[in-house]
Design a protein around this motif. Sequence first.
Motif, mmCIF file in Angstrom:
data_model
loop_
_atom_site.group_PDB
_atom_site.id
_atom_site.type_symbol
_atom_site.label_atom_id
_atom_site.label_comp_id
_atom_site.label_asym_id
_atom_site.label_seq_id
_atom_site.Cartn_x
_atom_site.Cartn_y
_atom_site.Cartn_z
ATOM 1 N N ASN A 69 -5.802 0.402 4.285
ATOM 2 C CA ASN A 69 -6.350 0.384 3.788
ATOM 3 C C ASN A 69 -6.783 2.306 3.385
ATOM 4 O O ASN A 69 -6.379 2.859 4.173
ATOM 5 C CB ASN A 69 -7.611 0.344 3.270
ATOM 6 N N GLU B 66 -5.801 -1.082 -1.466
ATOM 7 C CA GLU B 66 -6.665 -2.172 -0.661
ATOM 8 C C GLU B 66 -5.052 -3.040 -0.530
ATOM 9 O O GLU B 66 -4.938 -2.879 -1.027
ATOM 10 C CB GLU B 66 -7.823 -3.052 -0.581
ATOM 11 N N VAL C 64 0.832 -0.841 -0.179
ATOM 12 C CA VAL C 64 0.168 0.288 -0.356
ATOM 13 C C VAL C 64 0.612 1.140 -0.092
ATOM 14 O O VAL C 64 0.339 1.692 -0.661
ATOM 15 C CB VAL C 64 -0.886 0.146 1.552
#
Length: 320
Positions: free
Chosen positions: A68, A82, A46
Amino acid sequence: MTSPADHLVDAAAASLKHQSISGRPVEHLLPAGLTMGMVTLKTDNVSRLRDYYEQALGLVAVAEDGPNVILGRAGVPLVGIEQASGLKLPGEGEAGLYHVAILFEQAADLAATVYSAVRHDQTRFVGSSDHLVSEAFYFQDPDNNGIELYIDRDREQWQWGPDGRVAMSTIYLPWDRFLNTHLTEDAVARLRTTPASVGHVHLQVGDVHTAEEFYVDELGFETTTALGTMALFVSAGGYHHHMAMNTWNSTGVGPRRNTLGLGAVDITLPQGEGLGLAEERLKGAGRTVQRTDRGLEVRDPWNTLLVLSEAEVPAGVVSS
């Protein structure tokens, strides 16, 4: 006495204030006020993906939940990222995302974002095109998800044929000339605060005929143009395209595996306009449809998750 279905038909007809380009009854179509919502991407890193969208494209966090994050501009969600550990990247020829296209209101705002992206990592710039209806620049993010940054030409300049198809092409657009013409210091300075929206989403699919059956006949878009059996462009409300599907790398492929990359495509309808009718059409075609907190969820023939929801005032850039 009128039934709930009658009210749905009336609401859909009231929202579709354009002349149907396909000749289909308006109650069979998605509403003209439809906009594309954010695209969710699954990644095993991420922070790396977030850094690219923030540093290269000037997006900012709209919401966060653990690792997220939802990124956007001016409060409008554009890209959700995500965490998805243990998955692999999709192969080049698999069904899934071809690109997510971010639409800007002003040429200067597009130029500033392109300038920022090229300065951040010029190796991720893969081309630029004049499509007659729009001017576009293309990039690949660190997970090789495709990105289009674009601005529309005024609708008065779009050319529609007697067959109801809009003229589109792919003509080389000199990126340096575009920046020299439109880039301003002011646009660079306000990079992170200028508005943008998801203008369209382009997918890789196995065949165009099946795509048309689902996205046009069942979901309720209208075909705006096509490239033989290779690509299909569809929209609501007479836009040049809200979604596209091609087989350039993926002819004949079946449903997607659970991979990194595309997680979901959000589609936003005006409040009370067409969601119930879309659900009826999809169920009538035998599709599995589920109501969740996010909205109406359905998967296309290649297992791509679509989430249809309603908003009182669709957020984002209003297409000119």
